[in-house]
Design an enzyme around this catalytic site. Structure first.
Site, PDB file in Angstrom:
ATOM      1  N   ASP A 132       0.631  -1.341   0.158  1.00 39.09           N
ATOM      2  CA  ASP A 132      -0.295  -0.264  -0.428  1.00 39.09           C
ATOM      3  C   ASP A 132       0.523   1.027  -0.085  1.00 39.09           C
ATOM      4  O   ASP A 132       1.953   0.971   0.343  1.00 39.09           O
ATOM      5  CB  ASP A 132      -0.835  -0.022   1.129  1.00 39.09           C
ATOM      6  CG  ASP A 132      -1.540  -0.734   1.186  1.00 39.09           C
ATOM      7  OD1 ASP A 132      -2.086  -1.675   0.593  1.00 39.09           O
ATOM      8  OD2 ASP A 132      -2.636  -0.804   1.824  1.00 39.09           O
ATOM      9  N   HIS A 136       4.186  -2.353   2.994  1.00 41.69           N
ATOM     10  CA  HIS A 136       3.839  -1.007   2.432  1.00 41.69           C
ATOM     11  C   HIS A 136       4.999  -0.613   1.571  1.00 41.69           C
ATOM     12  O   HIS A 136       6.156  -1.184   2.177  1.00 41.69           O
ATOM     13  CB  HIS A 136       3.473  -0.146   3.480  1.00 41.69           C
ATOM     14  CG  HIS A 136       2.007  -0.010   3.754  1.00 41.69           C
ATOM     15  ND1 HIS A 136       2.077  -0.827   5.277  1.00 41.69           N
ATOM     16  CD2 HIS A 136       1.523   0.406   4.175  1.00 41.69           C
ATOM     17  CE1 HIS A 136       1.212  -0.487   5.129  1.00 41.69           C
ATOM     18  NE2 HIS A 136       0.472   0.490   4.912  1.00 41.69           N
TER      19      HIS A 136
END
Length: 253
Positions: free
Chosen positions: A46, A192
């Site tokens: 993400d 991430h």
């Protein structure tokens, strides 16, 4: 009459808490309720793309021959279109993560629809194809995120394992240990490739240090790291193609 704080909490729960709970419960059931869960773990990233860490993550994935799914912010994709194309050219999926990582609790109907639409427009313009998956920031939904996803034919997804690399107490070793302890067939792992709001600035660096060990460790346990579509689509086809009755398909060879 309830006090103002109680009213506020009830309002927030109705606006974001309940939709988020339903979305996560539904996604979890979709994963665990499959007729035959393959021995795979979906790797998802993400908050990117990031000009420093996304290429580093791509290099690691390429070295191990792994495809993953990247949920991108429209604003960052707009600033780094070549990175978006690089991710897709390497065989990875690009999904929608919102335009500026705004919490769903602070967005109304128009704002939610505009946020998703802007991100879809940016990614489609760069890649010349529409994204398929949508994960809102922090995995938090509101009353309108489902409408926004349906309008753009996006599949809302969350995750089933988060190793909390945003925390300053987390290390590459603790990420590895957490993934080895909790990953199982059908797991969707949240990582991430960029630092998001509220996370430690070096969170993607910690992920990059942990990722080779995580991939190798998953494989030692008989779990294959894959993209979200690789995990979900074969199972969806098994359900669609299976004959009626209790036998709803067998594991993919």
């Amino acid at each position: 009459m309830p006090d103002p704080m109680t009213l506020l909490l009830l309002t927030l729960f109705g606006y974001t808490g309940l939709p988020t709970l339903l979305a996560r419960t539904g996604f979890r059931r979709a994963l665990t309720g499959l007729p035959a869960v393959p021995p795979q773990v979906a790797l998802t990233f993400d908050d990117g793309p990031d000009p420093v860490w996304t290429p580093r993550i791509l290099e690691i994935l390429d070295r191990f021959g792994v495809r993953a799914t990247f949920f991108m912010l429209g604003s960052r994709a707009e600033a780094h279109p070549d990175l978006v194309r690089q991710v897709a050219a390497a065989g990875h999926e690009v999904g929608v993560h919102g335009y500026r990582h705004r919490p769903a609790a602070l967005q109304g109907l128009r704002s939610t629809l505009a946020d998703v639409e802007a991100t879809v427009r940016v990614l489609t313009g760069i890649l010349q194809r529409r994204p398929r998956y949508y994960r809102p920031p922090w995995g938090i939904f509101n009353l309108w995120t489902g409408i926004a996803a349906k309008r753009h034919r996006l599949i809302p997804v969350v995750w089933s394992l988060h190793v909390a690399e945003w925390s300053r107490a987390t290390t590459a070793h603790s990420i590895y240990l957490d993934a080895m302890r909790r990953a199982k067939p059908g797991t969707v792992l949240l990582l991430h490739d960029a630092a998001g709001p509220g996370s430690r600035p070096d969170a993607p660096a910690v992920v990059a240090r942990a990722l080779p060990r995580v991939i190798a460790g998953l494989r030692r346990r008989g779990l294959t790291p894959v993209s979200l579509s690789e995990l979900l689509e074969p199972a969806e086809r098994r359900v669609t193609d299976a004959p009626p009755g209790p036998d709803m398909g067998s594991p993919r060879p």
